[in-house]
Design a protein around this motif. Sequence first.
Motif, mmCIF file in Angstrom:
data_model
loop_
_atom_site.group_PDB
_atom_site.id
_atom_site.type_symbol
_atom_site.label_atom_id
_atom_site.label_comp_id
_atom_site.label_asym_id
_atom_site.label_seq_id
_atom_site.Cartn_x
_atom_site.Cartn_y
_atom_site.Cartn_z
ATOM 1 N N PHE A 134 0.864 -1.189 0.000
ATOM 2 C CA PHE A 134 0.000 0.000 0.000
ATOM 3 C C PHE A 134 0.894 1.229 0.000
ATOM 4 C CE2 PHE A 134 -2.871 3.303 1.416
ATOM 5 C CZ PHE A 134 -4.093 2.935 0.853
ATOM 6 N N VAL A 135 0.536 2.212 -0.846
ATOM 7 C CA VAL A 135 1.261 3.478 -0.921
ATOM 8 C C VAL A 135 0.290 4.604 -0.597
ATOM 9 C CG1 VAL A 135 2.609 5.040 -2.371
ATOM 10 C CG2 VAL A 135 2.819 2.564 -2.683
ATOM 11 N N TYR A 136 0.656 5.437 0.376
ATOM 12 C CA TYR A 136 -0.191 6.558 0.789
ATOM 13 C C TYR A 136 0.548 7.861 0.510
ATOM 14 C CZ TYR A 136 -3.332 9.429 3.637
ATOM 15 O OH TYR A 136 -4.234 10.375 4.060
ATOM 16 N N PHE A 137 -0.089 8.750 -0.261
ATOM 17 C CA PHE A 137 0.468 10.072 -0.529
ATOM 18 C C PHE A 137 -0.031 11.040 0.543
ATOM 19 C CE2 PHE A 137 0.872 8.021 -4.609
ATOM 20 C CZ PHE A 137 2.068 8.523 -5.121
ATOM 21 N N ALA A 138 0.916 11.630 1.275
ATOM 22 C CA ALA A 138 0.574 12.513 2.381
ATOM 23 C C ALA A 138 0.042 13.845 1.867
ATOM 24 C CB ALA A 138 1.810 12.746 3.246
ATOM 25 N N GLY A 139 -0.524 14.627 2.782
ATOM 26 C CA GLY A 139 -0.913 15.987 2.440
ATOM 27 C C GLY A 139 0.312 16.834 2.165
ATOM 28 N N GLY A 140 0.100 17.983 1.575
ATOM 29 C CA GLY A 140 1.219 18.858 1.246
ATOM 30 C C GLY A 140 0.923 19.683 0.012
ATOM 31 N N ASP A 141 1.660 19.428 -1.060
ATOM 32 C CA ASP A 141 1.567 20.216 -2.291
ATOM 33 C C ASP A 141 1.527 19.263 -3.474
ATOM 34 O OD1 ASP A 141 1.930 21.829 -4.491
ATOM 35 O OD2 ASP A 141 3.680 22.889 -3.720
#
Length: 476
Positions: A134-141
């Motif tokens: 599983f790959v999770y893209f964090a908040g940010g830009d």
Amino acid sequence: MSPSRNPRRLSVVAATAVLITLAPIGVTAAQAQVTRIRQGSSADVSRASWSGPAYTMNGSGGIVTATMTQAVNAIRGGTGSIDVVVVAGSGTTTPECDVITGLAGVNSCTTLTLTAARDGDNAQVNTDIRNAEFVYFAGGDQCRYVAWKGTALEASVESVVAKGGGVGGGSAGHHVNSDIVYDACAASTTSAIALDDPYDRSLTFTTGMFRWPNYANTINDSHFVARDRMGRTMAFVARAIKDGRTSGGKAWGVGVEEGASLYIDRNGLATLSGPSAYVVLGDHQPEVAVAGQPLTYSNFKIWKLTSGQTYHFANRPTCGYYLKSVNAGVPSSSLYSGTPVTDCSTTPPPPSGGSSFAEVEPNDSRSAANDVSGNTYPLTVTGDMKSSTDRDYFALTLNSQQTLSVSCAVPTAYDADIYLLDAAGSTVTRSVNDGAGTDESASLTRSASGTATYHLDVEAYSGSGTADYTCTVTKS
């Protein structure tokens, strides 16, 4: 674009976390752009197959444990454990992995912070991603994220989904997981700006990065109600259609509120956990969408979901929506609520130019099938599953090179499957999605010469009831 991840002290201990600074290819360690923090087991899980894909689409950057748990359990098939990678574009902390490592079924969680476009080709980064489930893209830009388009990272993330793993993200990470990405690379727009000029410099998009199964023609938006983003999502949808970024001239905005999360299973069924989410459909060209002029678009179809409610991205509904419009940049009132113009519990009228047919019992075998070959198409077929062993057969004919397509809306009272059978009764194709109320669709093309009889078989898998299923049958 969303604020940077909140700074906080690393809540890890030396025995369970390793901080490594990685130099990208051709860069010295002193110039390194990537940091890697691994929590949990130091060894990756090895297994021949996984049971996903599964997805989480979050309205804000943090992990929603309910949907993350669903994704973990779906991917591991209820047994064993998985490795998770969190990808971030800034920050030095591990808030996502701090939560994820506490969930059952998680072997490890690795936070990778990439600060340059070239970091998408970092060898260790791509090894970690490919070894994860599983790959999770964090908040940010999200503008930083779309810079990885075309790098090895893009293919590595796609490989995780392809092997039956999953992907997700929150805030900026939610944006990057849609088919059409609002990238905010020039500036972050507001509803007022976007409706006043849908071609303002703040409206920029990236396409061709990720296209997940069942999620085509979507544009994600986050912090949806809290930051009043319905108007800008309407502008995103209109732009996608006007600019030809979608297939079939339709686009679906998917707006998720802060603290909410959509869990999407391998069949495309999305279930909401948390306050609210909205699906905003534009299904025609905008009346006015040109640079320097306010947007005019009539009758966006909007589905509002509250916690526990579902939306099927593989079999997108045609009922249950309310309508809102934009006239010269001014949207309808009360954008976040409305009375549905169609009730999914009632039978819709037959498609334009077609006909309708209600099943006549007994029709529980091919020999007793209801003959619908003489009806005009598209044809709306209705019936019900009177028992948990009920089968309804419908006979029709196909000419050479003709395609038969069937889409069935199934009520929540039972789980029904559909089979398309040839003249000998053999199954040519089928649709057997799991779950009561889960819609089904299937199609076939007759390649042989001449005309032949085919059968549509609608059969109960579990449950029963008098509520009607509705199948739309087309020939092309």
